[in-house]
Motif scaffolding. Structure first.
Motif, PDB file in Angstrom:
ATOM      1  N   VAL A 101       0.733  -1.102   0.069  1.00 15.00           N
ATOM      2  CA  VAL A 101      -0.133  -0.033   0.109  1.00 15.00           C
ATOM      3  C   VAL A 101       0.965   1.359  -0.056  1.00 15.00           C
ATOM      4  CG1 VAL A 101      -1.830   1.230   1.367  1.00 15.00           C
ATOM      5  CG2 VAL A 101      -2.041  -1.254   1.122  1.00 15.00           C
ATOM      6  N   LEU A 102       1.889   1.329   0.733  1.00 18.74           N
ATOM      7  CA  LEU A 102       2.893   2.309   0.783  1.00 18.74           C
ATOM      8  C   LEU A 102       3.561   2.633  -0.566  1.00 18.74           C
ATOM      9  CD1 LEU A 102       4.477   4.208   2.983  1.00 18.74           C
ATOM     10  CD2 LEU A 102       6.272   2.539   2.618  1.00 18.74           C
ATOM     11  N   ALA A 103       4.047   1.574  -1.158  1.00 19.30           N
ATOM     12  CA  ALA A 103       4.424   1.674  -2.575  1.00 19.30           C
ATOM     13  C   ALA A 103       3.344   2.388  -3.425  1.00 19.30           C
ATOM     14  CB  ALA A 103       5.035   0.456  -3.071  1.00 19.30           C
ATOM     15  N   ALA A 149       2.917  11.111  -5.071  1.00 22.70           N
ATOM     16  CA  ALA A 149       3.799  12.355  -4.703  1.00 22.70           C
ATOM     17  C   ALA A 149       4.232  13.222  -6.160  1.00 22.70           C
ATOM     18  CB  ALA A 149       5.044  11.739  -4.156  1.00 22.70           C
ATOM     19  N   VAL A 150       3.984  12.509  -7.098  1.00 28.68           N
ATOM     20  CA  VAL A 150       4.530  13.172  -8.402  1.00 28.68           C
ATOM     21  C   VAL A 150       3.329  13.486  -9.161  1.00 28.68           C
ATOM     22  CG1 VAL A 150       7.043  12.864  -8.122  1.00 28.68           C
ATOM     23  CG2 VAL A 150       5.593  11.053  -9.392  1.00 28.68           C
ATOM     24  N   LEU A 151       2.057  12.929  -8.861  1.00 26.10           N
ATOM     25  CA  LEU A 151       1.158  13.031  -9.965  1.00 26.10           C
ATOM     26  C   LEU A 151       0.423  14.407  -9.907  1.00 26.10           C
ATOM     27  CD1 LEU A 151      -1.133  10.069  -9.987  1.00 26.10           C
ATOM     28  CD2 LEU A 151       0.498  10.769 -11.575  1.00 26.10           C
ATOM     29  N   PRO A 152       0.457  15.612 -10.772  1.00 24.81           N
ATOM     30  CA  PRO A 152      -0.256  16.618 -10.734  1.00 24.81           C
ATOM     31  C   PRO A 152      -1.502  16.361 -10.966  1.00 24.81           C
ATOM     32  CG  PRO A 152       1.110  16.525 -12.607  1.00 24.81           C
ATOM     33  CD  PRO A 152       1.124  15.094 -12.015  1.00 24.81           C
ATOM     34  N   ILE A 153      -2.465  16.494  -9.834  1.00 21.81           N
ATOM     35  CA  ILE A 153      -3.999  16.265  -9.744  1.00 21.81           C
ATOM     36  C   ILE A 153      -4.681  17.418 -10.352  1.00 21.81           C
ATOM     37  CG2 ILE A 153      -5.849  15.768  -8.314  1.00 21.81           C
ATOM     38  CD1 ILE A 153      -3.865  14.357  -6.520  1.00 21.81           C
ATOM     39  N   VAL A 180       9.100  11.434 -13.186  1.00 26.02           N
ATOM     40  CA  VAL A 180       8.678  10.087 -13.909  1.00 26.02           C
ATOM     41  C   VAL A 180       9.478   9.028 -13.351  1.00 26.02           C
ATOM     42  CG1 VAL A 180       8.353   9.007 -15.962  1.00 26.02           C
ATOM     43  CG2 VAL A 180       7.952  11.592 -15.871  1.00 26.02           C
ATOM     44  N   LEU A 181      10.727   9.379 -13.163  1.00 23.99           N
ATOM     45  CA  LEU A 181      11.657   8.190 -12.746  1.00 23.99           C
ATOM     46  C   LEU A 181      11.270   7.688 -11.430  1.00 23.99           C
ATOM     47  CD1 LEU A 181      14.510   6.817 -13.664  1.00 23.99           C
ATOM     48  CD2 LEU A 181      15.693   8.658 -12.417  1.00 23.99           C
ATOM     49  N   PHE A 182      11.146   8.844 -10.264  1.00 22.48           N
ATOM     50  CA  PHE A 182      10.786   8.620  -9.163  1.00 22.48           C
ATOM     51  C   PHE A 182       9.525   7.540  -9.374  1.00 22.48           C
ATOM     52  CE2 PHE A 182       7.700   9.290  -5.687  1.00 22.48           C
ATOM     53  CZ  PHE A 182       8.555   9.355  -4.619  1.00 22.48           C
ATOM     54  N   PHE A 183       8.493   7.823  -9.973  1.00 22.57           N
ATOM     55  CA  PHE A 183       7.315   7.211  -9.927  1.00 22.57           C
ATOM     56  C   PHE A 183       7.676   5.669 -10.392  1.00 22.57           C
ATOM     57  CE2 PHE A 183       3.546   5.042 -11.673  1.00 22.57           C
ATOM     58  CZ  PHE A 183       2.687   5.763 -11.123  1.00 22.57           C
ATOM     59  N   PHE A 184       8.480   5.390 -11.292  1.00 20.96           N
ATOM     60  CA  PHE A 184       8.751   3.904 -11.689  1.00 20.96           C
ATOM     61  C   PHE A 184       9.605   3.483 -10.551  1.00 20.96           C
ATOM     62  CE2 PHE A 184       7.892   5.621 -16.176  1.00 20.96           C
ATOM     63  CZ  PHE A 184       6.765   4.842 -16.150  1.00 20.96           C
ATOM     64  N   ALA A 185      10.547   4.307  -9.978  1.00 17.70           N
ATOM     65  CA  ALA A 185      11.247   3.440  -9.011  1.00 17.70           C
ATOM     66  C   ALA A 185      10.458   3.166  -7.765  1.00 17.70           C
ATOM     67  CB  ALA A 185      12.425   4.617  -8.694  1.00 17.70           C
ATOM     68  N   VAL A 186       9.439   3.968  -7.324  1.00 16.50           N
ATOM     69  CA  VAL A 186       8.687   3.463  -6.288  1.00 16.50           C
ATOM     70  C   VAL A 186       7.542   2.324  -6.904  1.00 16.50           C
ATOM     71  CG1 VAL A 186       9.009   5.663  -4.613  1.00 16.50           C
ATOM     72  CG2 VAL A 186       7.060   5.604  -6.395  1.00 16.50           C
ATOM     73  N   GLY A 187       7.175   2.422  -7.841  1.00 18.14           N
ATOM     74  CA  GLY A 187       6.300   1.462  -8.356  1.00 18.14           C
ATOM     75  C   GLY A 187       7.025   0.235  -8.483  1.00 18.14           C
ATOM     76  N   VAL A 221       8.187   1.315 -18.989  1.00 16.39           N
ATOM     77  CA  VAL A 221       8.966   2.252 -19.152  1.00 16.39           C
ATOM     78  C   VAL A 221       9.376   2.854 -20.313  1.00 16.39           C
ATOM     79  CG1 VAL A 221      11.257   3.140 -17.981  1.00 16.39           C
ATOM     80  CG2 VAL A 221       9.825   1.776 -16.857  1.00 16.39           C
ATOM     81  N   LEU A 222       9.234   1.625 -21.225  1.00 19.12           N
ATOM     82  CA  LEU A 222       9.772   2.052 -22.539  1.00 19.12           C
ATOM     83  C   LEU A 222       8.801   2.908 -23.258  1.00 19.12           C
ATOM     84  CD1 LEU A 222      11.612  -1.096 -23.803  1.00 19.12           C
ATOM     85  CD2 LEU A 222      12.764   1.198 -23.017  1.00 19.12           C
ATOM     86  N   ALA A 223       7.596   2.449 -22.894  1.00 19.78           N
ATOM     87  CA  ALA A 223       6.546   3.394 -23.754  1.00 19.78           C
ATOM     88  C   ALA A 223       6.437   4.643 -23.045  1.00 19.78           C
ATOM     89  CB  ALA A 223       5.076   2.523 -23.456  1.00 19.78           C
ATOM     90  N   ALA A 224       7.021   5.031 -22.076  1.00 22.36           N
ATOM     91  CA  ALA A 224       6.808   6.378 -21.307  1.00 22.36           C
ATOM     92  C   ALA A 224       7.910   7.043 -21.890  1.00 22.36           C
ATOM     93  CB  ALA A 224       6.828   6.235 -19.751  1.00 22.36           C
ATOM     94  N   ILE A 225       9.092   6.447 -22.620  1.00 23.06           N
ATOM     95  CA  ILE A 225      10.466   7.245 -22.547  1.00 23.06           C
ATOM     96  C   ILE A 225      10.201   8.227 -23.754  1.00 23.06           C
ATOM     97  CG2 ILE A 225      12.556   6.853 -23.979  1.00 23.06           C
ATOM     98  CD1 ILE A 225      13.205   4.633 -21.953  1.00 23.06           C
ATOM     99  N   VAL A 226       9.005   7.784 -24.708  1.00 18.40           N
ATOM    100  CA  VAL A 226       8.836   8.897 -25.852  1.00 18.40           C
ATOM    101  C   VAL A 226       8.453  10.013 -25.379  1.00 18.40           C
ATOM    102  CG1 VAL A 226       8.370   6.975 -27.642  1.00 18.40           C
ATOM    103  CG2 VAL A 226       6.436   7.778 -26.290  1.00 18.40           C
TER     104      VAL A 226
END
Lengths: 392, 197
Positions: free
Chosen positions: A108-110, A116-120, A133-140, A178-183
């Motif tokens: 749940v924490l993860a 934290a980085v999602l602009p609502i 974006v890197l932080f998002f995938f790292a904690v994901g 991650v590769l799909a997000a890189i574009v």
């Protein structure tokens, strides 16, 4: 009140509240005022989603779905919550007690950390990290750890094998995700989610500059959503819990509210990845047309989120579960080449001057490999008509 | 092409989803405790004992011949024979069951007891709500609980019951005819022909 004020009402009221705090306490007060709404809104959304999902799936199968608790069954989440709270919490005697206890919490924490980085909304983000974006995938990717902790600590072969399956699936799909997000990172030149949304929140005439409206953006969005579905263990990629084959996989030894926490984590992960998909491809909180910008940004964000959740439910109600080899085959033989090609296409797009030509070239670069790949994958399959002797 | 079948499937479910709000005929759900699906004549769940007339115990057709008890594959029927005799459906003097118990937790609804019964005394019920609060006494049904009227049987299995009624009426007529012919000897109860043991 101007539309601008309504749009910024939460930001203004936060600053107004902070004004009453001593200066030393303001950083922590600001953090609490940013985090608590996320901790309230998204679990609430989870509760609403569970009942809407069950009703939606019911309608897809021409049933009513839950309709007993409360008006039209909308108090079902409360009943579910009471049920899971009152259930006995069984922990296997030989289980690693500490890890067994921590696994659902970590999950749940993860799932929460990604928010934290999602602009609502406009100016509504907990932290504007340069490497958002890197932080998002790292904690994901912490979810994988939590899943393996759950499977390993239960001291059961079923849960251990379930965890292995789940981790194998999640890691396989993490790559195309991650590769799909890189574009997007290539196109925007930034890893900051706020900067990515700001780039998309401009208009040509009435049309927005969403990354979805480019060939590589569209392909990237589709690939991202497929990978996100697998990443959040949702049908048709819900093999980790495969209740008819392996019976709940890695969380087989969990009961009561810990079991509910796994579901909460799963849904929160789904919301978070959907939120990231919105941020990257669908313009975040930006309105879809320039004449609709008077509607507050957070409303647009949640409308887009609910739409994506509806699509998730729709997909879940439509497709049967994949087999493990089909799942891995899709990830490595289709998703991975397509995402790599998509990155290449995004690069080409950048170097061709604006005009019809780059649309043609880039569309061709995506459609042709897609057709070839799908034909190639199909040819190897020996499709035959099965005859069932007993089931007519 | 990869994806065409996916879109087709999505269109189908979307049609179902929207259609279920527009067209009520699509929703085949039966809201169970309030609504009931019509009872199917051929369905069967658990045996019951048929009685004729209004007397629940005296009217039982069962003559405790013990065939069903012997034939029952899971051995869920327990019968104790009476010591005295009383007239049966056709007017013959017969034994009757002093106790007739069926353990419904053991019964496998095979209908063999019904097939072997020569007296049409045991039949299959269609009642399916057998849940109880007591897993011991409530699951062992005695003959009071098993007895159900012939009218009920006619109601749940009309075709089968009509055939049984015709057969019984014929038997009664035969007995009455035999009595009418041989009026001179005193009413001698025909002994031993139908009950072996």
């Amino acid at each position: 009140m101007t539309p601008e004020t309504i749009d910024q009402i939460f930001v203004i009221s936060k600053h107004w509240l902070l004004g009453y705090m001593p200066t030393a306490l303001q950083p922590i007060g600001s953090a609490i005022l940013s985090v608590v709404p996320v901790l309230v809104v998204f679990p609430l959304l989870f509760a609403i989603t569970t009942v809407l999902e069950r009703k939606g799936l019911g309608r897809i199968q021409n049933r009513y779905g839950p309709n007993r608790v409360g008006p039209y069954g909308f108090w079902q989440p409360i009943a579910d919550g009471i049920k899971s709270l009152t259930k006995e919490d069984v922990v296997p005697r030989t289980a690693d007690q500490v890890v067994h206890f921590l696994a659902p919490l970590l999950l749940v924490l993860a799932a929460f950390l990604g928010y934290a980085v999602l602009p609502i909304g406009k100016n509504m983000v907990i932290t504007n990290l340069n490497a958002g974006v890197l932080f998002f995938f790292a904690v994901g990717s912490m979810v994988e750890l939590a899943v393996f902790m759950a499977g390993w600590s239960s001291r059961s072969k079923y849960s251990l094998l379930g965890a292995m399956r789940a981790v194998a699936q999640m890691i396989s799909y993490e790559v195309p995700l991650v590769l799909a997000a890189i574009v997007i990172i290539m196109a925007s030149g930034s890893l900051s989610t706020v900067a990515i949304v700001n780039m998309q929140a401009t208009y040509t005439g009435i049309w927005p500059h969403w990354f979805l409206f480019t060939p590589w953006g569209f392909a990237g969005f589709i690939l991202f959503m497929i990978a996100a579905t697998a990443e959040s263990n949702r049908a048709p990629f819900d093999l980790p819990e495969g209740e008819s084959e392996i019976i709940a996989g890695y969380y087989i030894e969990y009961s009561g509210f810990k079991f509910a926490l796994f579901f909460l984590g799963e849904y929160l992960g789904m919301f978070a990845t959907s939120g990231l998909a919105i941020t990257l491809f669908l313009g975040g909180w930006a309105a879809p047309f320039s004449f609709l910008t008077w509607i507050p940004s957070y409303i647009w964000f949640f409308l887009k989120l609910l739409t994506l959740i509806a699509v998730f439910i729709w997909v879940r109600g439509t497709f049967p579960r994949l087999r493990m080899d089909q799942l891995m085959g899709l990830a490595w033989k289709f998703m991975l080449p397509m995402t790599l090609l998509n990155i290449f296409t995004a690069g080409i797009w950048h170097f061709i001057p604006e005009g019809i030509l780059r649309w043609l070239v880039c569309s061709l670069l995506i459609v042709a490999p897609w057709i070839l790949l799908s034909r190639g994958l199909k040819q190897r399959k020996k499709l035959q008509v099965r005859t069932y002797r007993f089931a007519e | 092409m990869l994806g065409a079948g996916i879109l087709k499937g999505l269109a189908e479910t979307a049609r179902n989803f929207l259609g279920s709000y527009v067209d009520k005929d699509r929703l085949t759900t039966v809201q169970f405790p309030e609504e009931r699906a019509p009872r199917i004549e051929a369905s069967r769940n658990f045996p019951f004992l048929v009685y004729d007339g209004t007397a629940k115990q005296e009217g039982l057709r069962c003559v405790s011949c013990l065939i069903c008890e012997k034939e029952c594959p899971p051995k869920c029927i327990f019968i104790e024979k009476s010591t005295d005799k009383k007239p049966d459906a056709t007017g013959k003097l017969q034994f009757y069951p002093a106790t007739f118990n069926i353990d419904i937790s053991v019964c496998m609804s095979c209908q063999i007891c019904v097939e072997v019964c020569p007296f049409n005394a045991i039949k299959m019920d269609v009642d399916f709500e057998l849940s109880t609060t007591d897993r011991f006494s409530d699951l062992l049904w005695n003959k009071e609980r098993l007895a159900k009227s012939n009218e009920y049987y006619r109601e749940i299995h009309p075709i089968e019951a009509a055939a049984v009624d015709a057969e019984l009426a014929e038997a009664r007529a035969r007995v009455a005819g035999a009595k009418a012919v041989t009026t001179s000897p005193p009413a001698q109860p025909s002994s031993g022909s139908s009950v072996e043991k």
